[in-house]
Design a protein around this motif. Structure first.
Motif, mmCIF file in Angstrom:
data_model
loop_
_atom_site.group_PDB
_atom_site.id
_atom_site.type_symbol
_atom_site.label_atom_id
_atom_site.label_comp_id
_atom_site.label_asym_id
_atom_site.label_seq_id
_atom_site.Cartn_x
_atom_site.Cartn_y
_atom_site.Cartn_z
ATOM 1 N N GLU A 1 0.839 -1.211 0.000
ATOM 2 C CA GLU A 1 0.000 0.000 0.000
ATOM 3 C C GLU A 1 0.870 1.255 0.000
ATOM 4 O O GLU A 1 0.534 2.252 -0.647
ATOM 5 C CB GLU A 1 -0.891 0.026 1.253
ATOM 6 N N VAL A 2 1.974 1.202 0.749
ATOM 7 C CA VAL A 2 2.874 2.352 0.781
ATOM 8 C C VAL A 2 3.448 2.586 -0.615
ATOM 9 O O VAL A 2 3.487 3.718 -1.105
ATOM 10 C CB VAL A 2 4.018 2.140 1.805
ATOM 11 N N ILE A 3 3.860 1.507 -1.259
ATOM 12 C CA ILE A 3 4.419 1.639 -2.613
ATOM 13 C C ILE A 3 3.368 2.224 -3.561
ATOM 14 O O ILE A 3 3.658 3.149 -4.334
ATOM 15 C CB ILE A 3 4.916 0.268 -3.144
ATOM 16 N N ASP A 4 2.132 1.731 -3.465
ATOM 17 C CA ASP A 4 1.066 2.264 -4.323
ATOM 18 C C ASP A 4 0.852 3.750 -4.084
ATOM 19 O O ASP A 4 0.634 4.530 -5.025
ATOM 20 C CB ASP A 4 -0.249 1.504 -4.089
ATOM 21 N N LEU A 5 0.922 4.136 -2.820
ATOM 22 C CA LEU A 5 0.724 5.547 -2.471
ATOM 23 C C LEU A 5 1.797 6.420 -3.127
ATOM 24 O O LEU A 5 1.503 7.470 -3.711
ATOM 25 C CB LEU A 5 0.759 5.693 -0.941
ATOM 26 N N THR B 1 14.573 13.470 -2.651
ATOM 27 C CA THR B 1 13.498 12.502 -2.908
ATOM 28 C C THR B 1 13.022 11.898 -1.581
ATOM 29 O O THR B 1 11.826 11.832 -1.311
ATOM 30 C CB THR B 1 13.996 11.371 -3.831
ATOM 31 N N TRP B 2 13.965 11.465 -0.762
ATOM 32 C CA TRP B 2 13.588 10.873 0.531
ATOM 33 C C TRP B 2 12.812 11.873 1.390
ATOM 34 O O TRP B 2 11.894 11.513 2.110
ATOM 35 C CB TRP B 2 14.824 10.390 1.291
ATOM 36 N N THR B 3 13.191 13.133 1.302
ATOM 37 C CA THR B 3 12.536 14.148 2.121
ATOM 38 C C THR B 3 11.081 14.347 1.703
ATOM 39 O O THR B 3 10.245 14.754 2.504
ATOM 40 C CB THR B 3 13.316 15.483 2.020
ATOM 41 N N ASN B 4 10.774 14.067 0.447
ATOM 42 C CA ASN B 4 9.392 14.185 -0.028
ATOM 43 C C ASN B 4 8.492 13.071 0.519
ATOM 44 O O ASN B 4 7.282 13.247 0.612
ATOM 45 C CB ASN B 4 9.353 14.122 -1.556
ATOM 46 N N VAL B 5 9.097 11.920 0.824
ATOM 47 C CA VAL B 5 8.305 10.743 1.184
ATOM 48 C C VAL B 5 7.404 10.966 2.414
ATOM 49 O O VAL B 5 6.196 10.699 2.343
ATOM 50 C CB VAL B 5 9.235 9.511 1.347
ATOM 51 N N PRO B 6 7.934 11.475 3.549
ATOM 52 C CA PRO B 6 7.043 11.680 4.701
ATOM 53 C C PRO B 6 5.866 12.601 4.388
ATOM 54 O O PRO B 6 4.746 12.381 4.868
ATOM 55 C CB PRO B 6 7.957 12.315 5.757
ATOM 56 N N LEU B 7 6.103 13.619 3.555
ATOM 57 C CA LEU B 7 5.028 14.553 3.197
ATOM 58 C C LEU B 7 3.894 13.817 2.503
ATOM 59 O O LEU B 7 2.716 14.065 2.762
ATOM 60 C CB LEU B 7 5.555 15.628 2.239
ATOM 61 N N ILE B 8 4.262 12.918 1.598
ATOM 62 C CA ILE B 8 3.247 12.184 0.830
ATOM 63 C C ILE B 8 2.488 11.227 1.746
ATOM 64 O O ILE B 8 1.260 11.137 1.694
ATOM 65 C CB ILE B 8 3.910 11.421 -0.340
ATOM 66 N N VAL B 9 3.222 10.527 2.604
ATOM 67 C CA VAL B 9 2.569 9.565 3.498
ATOM 68 C C VAL B 9 1.617 10.294 4.460
ATOM 69 O O VAL B 9 0.508 9.839 4.725
ATOM 70 C CB VAL B 9 3.619 8.738 4.268
ATOM 71 N N ASN B 10 2.034 11.454 4.934
ATOM 72 C CA ASN B 10 1.202 12.186 5.888
ATOM 73 C C ASN B 10 -0.022 12.827 5.253
ATOM 74 O O ASN B 10 -1.069 12.923 5.872
ATOM 75 C CB ASN B 10 2.013 13.300 6.564
#
Lengths: 153, 619
Positions: free
Chosen positions: B176-180, B347-356
Motif C-alpha cells: 500500500e505504501v508503494i502504491d501511495l 526525494t527521501w525528504t518528499n516521502v514523509p510529506l506524501i505519506v502524511n
C-alpha cells in the motif's frame, strides 16, 4: 617519516574488519597524518586481508586521499560553476603567486597546500575559498583573501 | 538499555504530545541561520550576541527566550539571516543590530523595516516573508523544516510532527505504501526523474532475503547545494523517508553516502542517526512493530562519478568507484549484488510529506508529469542567490527575475545552466519554459539535481562548454574509452578555440565526438557529457564562430583574445581598480583617468568587476 604504528592500528581497530571499511580507514589516515602513509596501507592489507594493490587502487582513485603529505593548512579554491563564472581561475593564480606554488603543491615550509576543488556548495559566496575545511572566505576581493590567508601559521 | 527508547507506537504518540505541550507557552523564538554562507558572513557572532543579550536581560523582562541555530534559510547572498517564525526576516544582520532587535522586535513585537530587504527598483524596504519577492514567490514544502527545526534536536523535529509518517506507514501493508508513492507521481530528484514508486515496486518484486535502501548524498554537480542544505538543516526528514522506504521494499539495512567535501552534513547526519537509534526509531524492533532497520553513514571520497548509482554502490563496498553497464539494474543487483533502492536526499525528504498528506494532496502542487516542488540552488550572476523552492512548472524567467531579482549590475540576462556538467545551457529566448523534468530534457538540458546557474552577457558560452568538458575529463573514471579518450579530445578542441587556434570544421568535429559519447559511453557521466557542448552550439553557434573566424570573444572572457582598457571619459579616478589589481599594473592619479599597462596585464578582469562606473572596456 615518523608514523606512529599504534595510531594506525587504533584507526583500523575502530572499524569492522571488512572491505567496506577501507575507504573510511584511509580517510581517517588522511585526516590524522595529512596523507595516506605506505605503512598504513600495508597494515590495512594485513589486518583486513585485502591485497595491497587493491588498497593502492582505492588510495589513488579518490581525490580526498593523497599519498604525499599535505601542508599544515589546506587552501581549497572552489572551481564550481558559479565560482568559475566569477573568476575562480584568477583567484587561484593570485593565491598561487602569493604562496609561490601551483595548485596541488605544498609550500616549502609545509604551511599551505593549495588545491582546486569541484564545489564546496557555498555558491552564494562565489568565488569561495575554504581553508582547513572550516573557514570560508568570499573571494570577490582577492586582496582580502590574501590578507586572511596570512593569519594561518 | 537506553531509557529514551520508545517501545511502541502508543508510547511515541504520547511522547510527542508531551513535548508539544511543554512547548506551547513558548515566547517568540529567534532563528539565526547556521548555513555555511551565513556562518562565513558572521552568523555565529550574531547568535552569540543574542545569547549574551538574553542572558543579561533575562531577569529584567521575565521571559524565557530561545534562540536557535537552524539550517539554511535560503537567502544566502544576504546573510546572516535572522527570522521570527514565518513572519519577520532580517537580512545582513550584524552583532550591533542585536540590542535593537531585542528591544523592538522581541519585547515589543515591532518590525524593523530597515533590516529587511531593499527592493532595488522601488528602494522600498520590507522585513516580512510576504513582502520580499525572493520568498513570496516560493513554496516551502521541503525547506520549511530547514527554517524552523534545530537540526541537532530530535525532540524539536518530533514536536513539529516529525516521524509521524512512520505510524501511518506501519499501519499499512508495504504494498500500500508503494502504491501511495506511485500514485503521488513522485520522481527522483537526483537528476533522471525516474518514478520512485516504480523503482520501489521492482525492488520489492525481486525474490531475496536481503535488500538495501540507500541515500545518495554525493551531490557532485558543481553549483548545487540543495542536498547539503537539507542534510545539514533537516536530517531527520531524510532518515524518516528512508525508514518508510525500507518498510515498503522490505529492507533492513540502509546507507547514506555523503560527500567528503561536506563535513558539517556528515556530522549532523551522524548525530541524527544516533539520536533516532537511541529513541528506538531506528535499529531493532522499531516502535515495537518487529521491523528492524539501521542506517550507516559512508563518507564519499571526492569522486564525481560516485554520484552515479552503480559507482556509488561500489564505493560503499570499499572499492574503486567505477560504474558498470546499465543492463544490470540495481533494483535487482545493486549493493553487494542484492536488490537495492537508491534515491537522493531530496526525494527521501518528499516521502514523509506524501505519506502524511496523501497522494492527491501532493499532486495539487506542480505539473501533471512532475508533481511537487523542486529545490534549486540559485547561483551565478543573479542579484539574489541562495536556496529556493518553487512548484514544478514555474518558468525559468519567474525564477530568475522574480526570485532571483534579475541580473546583478543591471547587465543582460543571457542564459541559465541547469543540471550541472550533465545538463545544458538554455538561452534567454526560451526562458518562458516551465521547469520540469520533461521540458528541460526537450530543450537539450536536464533537471539534474537542481543547480541553476544564471549567466549574463559577460559569460562566454564557449568557455562554459570548455569548463564542463574539462571538469568531466578530469572526473572520468577511465573505464570506457569513449569517455576516457573522447573528453580530453573535446577539451583540446575547445581550448584551441578559446585560445585563438580554432579552425573551420571544429564545430562539426565536436558534434561528431558528442554523438560517439552519447551512444558509446558506459554510464551517465559520459553519455550526458555532450549536453553542455551541444546546447551551447545549438543556441550560441555565432559565439563559437566569432572565436574561430574572427579570433574574438564577444563576451570578453577568453584571455588570449581580449584586451582590457580604461575609458578615460568614464573613469572617475576612484583608484579602486588600482588597489585591487593583483599585478599592480593600473596606474593613475586620484580623480584622474587611470591606465592599464598592457605588458604586465594578465587579463584577470578584476578591474572590470570592481569598477562602479563601468569604465573598463573589453576589446
Amino acid at each position: 617519516m615518523g608514523i606512529d604504528i599504534r595510531k594506525i592500528d587504533e584507526i583500523i581497530e575502530s572499524y569492522d574488519k571488512s572491505e567496506e571499511s577501507l575507504l573510511a580507514i584511509l580517510q581517517d589516515f588522511q585526516h590524522t597524518f595529512r596523507y595516506v602513509p605506505e605503512e598504513g596501507m600495508k597494515r590495512v592489507s594485513e589486518i583486513l586481508g585485502i591485497p595491497e594493490s587493491k588498497i593502492y587502487g582505492v588510495g589513488t582513485f579518490y581525490k580526498a586521499l593523497s599519498l604525499k603529505p599535505v601542508g599544515r593548512h589546506t587552501c581549497k579554491v572552489c572551481t564550481g560553476t558559479a565560482c568559475h563564472l566569477k573568476g575562480a581561475h584568477t583567484l587561484t593564480d593570485i593565491i598561487g603567486r602569493e604562496l609561490d606554488i601551483e595548485p596541488g603543491e605544498t609550500t616549502k615550509d609545509g604551511r599551505f597546500t593549495l588545491q582546486t576543488v569541484n564545489c564546496v556548495g557555498a555558491c552564494a559566496l562565489a568565488p569561495v575559498v575554504m581553508v582547513d575545511d572550516e573557514d570560508y572566505y568570499e573571494g570577490s576581493s582577492p586582496q582580502d583573501v590574501l590578507k586572511n590567508l596570512r593569519k594561518y601559521k | 538499555m537506553d531509557n529514551r527508547k520508545l517501545q511502541s507506537v502508543k508510547e511515541f504518540e504520547s511522547y510527542r504530545t508531551k513535548i508539544a505541550e511543554s512547548r506551547k507557552d513558548e515566547y517568540p523564538v529567534i532563528y539565526v541561520c547556521g548555513g555555511t554562507p551565513c556562518l562565513a558572513k558572521g552568523s555565529r557572532a550574531v547568535a552569540h550576541a543574542f545569547k549574551k543579550e538574553i542572558e543579561s536581560q533575562g531577569l529584567a523582562c521575565k521571559v524565557e527566550l530561545r534562540h536557535k541555530v537552524t539550517g539554511c534559510q535560503g537567502f544566502c547572498s544576504k546573510g546572516p539571516v535572522v527570522s521570527f517564525g514565518n513572519d519577520i526576516v532580517y537580512l545582513e544582520v550584524k552583532p550591533n543590530h542585536v540590542p535593537e532587535i531585542m528591544e523592538k522586535t522581541v519585547k515589543n513585537a515591532q518590525v524593523i523595516d530597515s533590516l529587511g530587504y531593499k527592493d532595488p527598483q522601488t528602494k522600498k524596504r520590507s522585513a516580512s516573508f510576504e513582502g520580499i519577492p525572493f520568498y513570496s514567490h516560493q513554496k516551502g514544502m521541503i525547506l520549511k523544516g530547514l527554517r524552523e527545526i534545530d537540526p541537532l534536536e530530535i525532540d524539536d523535529y518530533i514536536a513539529r510532527g516529525g516521524y509521524a509518517s512512520l505510524v501511518r506507514a506501519f499501519a499499512m501493508v508495504p504494498e500500500e505504501v508503494i502504491d501511495l508513492i506511485a500514485e503521488s507521481g513522485l520522481r527522483g530528484r537526483g537528476g533522471g526523474g525516474f518514478p520512485a514508486g516504480a523503482k520501489w515496486k521492482s525492488c520489492r518484486a525481486v525474490d531475496s532475503e536481503v535488500r538495501y535502501v540507500l541515500c545518495n548524498g554525493d551531490e557532485g554537480d558543481p553549483g548545487a547545494f540543495m542536498d547539503r542544505s537539507i542534510m545539514e538543516g533537516n536530517p531527520h526528514a531524510v532518515i524518516e523517508g528512508m525508514i518508510v522506504g525500507a518498510w515498503a521494499v522490505g529492507a533492513h539495512h540502509g546507507y547514506a553516502y555523503i560527500r567528503d567535501e561536506y563535513p558539517l552534513a556528515v556530522k549532523v547526519m551522524k548525530k541524527a542517526v544516533e539520536d533516532a537509534t537511541a529513541m528506538g526509531l531506528l535499529g531493532r524492533n522499531i516502535l515495537g512493530t518487529g521491523f528492524d532497520f539501521d542506517i550507516k553513514i559512508t563518507r564519499g571520497g571526492g569522486a564525481f562519478v560516485c554520484g552515479e548509482s552503480s559507482a556509488l554502490m561500489r564505493s560503499i563496498e570499499g572499492k574503486v568507484g567505477e560504474p558498470r553497464a546499465k543492463y544490470i539494474r540495481s533494483v535487482e543487483k545493486g549493493l553487494y549484488d542484492l536488490p537495492t533502492v537508491l534515491n537522493n536526499v531530496e526525494t527521501w525528504t518528499n516521502v514523509p510529506l506524501i505519506v502524511n498528506n496523501g497522494a492527491q494532496w501532493y499532486r495539487k502542487t506542480g505539473t501533471q508529469g512532475s508533481p511537487g516542488t523542486k529545490v534549486f540552488s540559485l547561483a551565478g550572476k543573479a542579484v539574489n542567490t541562495g536556496l529556493v523552492e518553487v512548484p514544478m512548472g514555474t518558468t525559468i524567467r519567474e525564477l530568475v527575475e522574480k526570485v532571483g531579482g534579475g541580473i546583478r549590475g543591471g547587465r543582460k540576462f543571457k542564459a541559465v545552466q541547469t543540471g550541472g556538467p550533465s545538463g545544458g545551457c538554455i538561452p534567454e529566448s526560451l526562458a518562458d519554459l516551465p521547469i520540469d523534468f520533461d521540458s528541460l530534457s526537450k530543450a537539450g538540458s536536464m533537471m539534474g539535481s537542481g543547480g541553476i546557474i544564471v549567466m549574463d552577457e559577460a559569460t562566454c558560452m564557449v568557455d562554459v562548454a570548455k569548463y564542463f568538458i574539462s571538469f568531466l575529463a578530469e572526473e572520468s573514471c577511465g573505464k570506457c574509452s569513449p569517455c576516457r579518450d573522447g573528453l580530453p579530445r573535446m577539451k583540446q578542441i575547445l581550448t584551441d578555440i578559446t585560445e585563438g587556434r580554432g579552425k573551420e570544421g571544429d564545430i562539426e568535429l565536436l558534434e561528431e565526438l558528442c554523438e560517439v559519447l552519447s551512444y558509446g559511453a558506459l554510464c551517465g557521466l559520459g553519455s550526458s557529457a555532450p549536453n553542455p557542448v551541444l546546447s551551447t552550439i545549438k543556441y550560441f553557434r555565432e559565439e563559437y564562430e566569432a572565436h574561430i573566424r574572427d579570433k574574438r570573444c564577444p563576451a570578453g572572457v577568453c584571455r588570449e583574445l581580449v584586451t582590457f582598457r580604461i575609458d578615460a571619459d568614464a573613469c572617475t579616478g576612484c583608484t579602486l581598480c588600482a588597489k585591487q589589481c593583483p599585478q599592480a599594473c593600473i596606474t593613475g592619479e586620484r580623480k584622474k583617468a587611470h591606465v592599464i599597462d598592457q605588458s604586465t596585464c594578465i587579463k584577470c578582469g578584476v578591474c572590470r568587476d570592481v569598477c562602479k562606473f563601468d569604465a573598463v572596456r573589453v576589446e
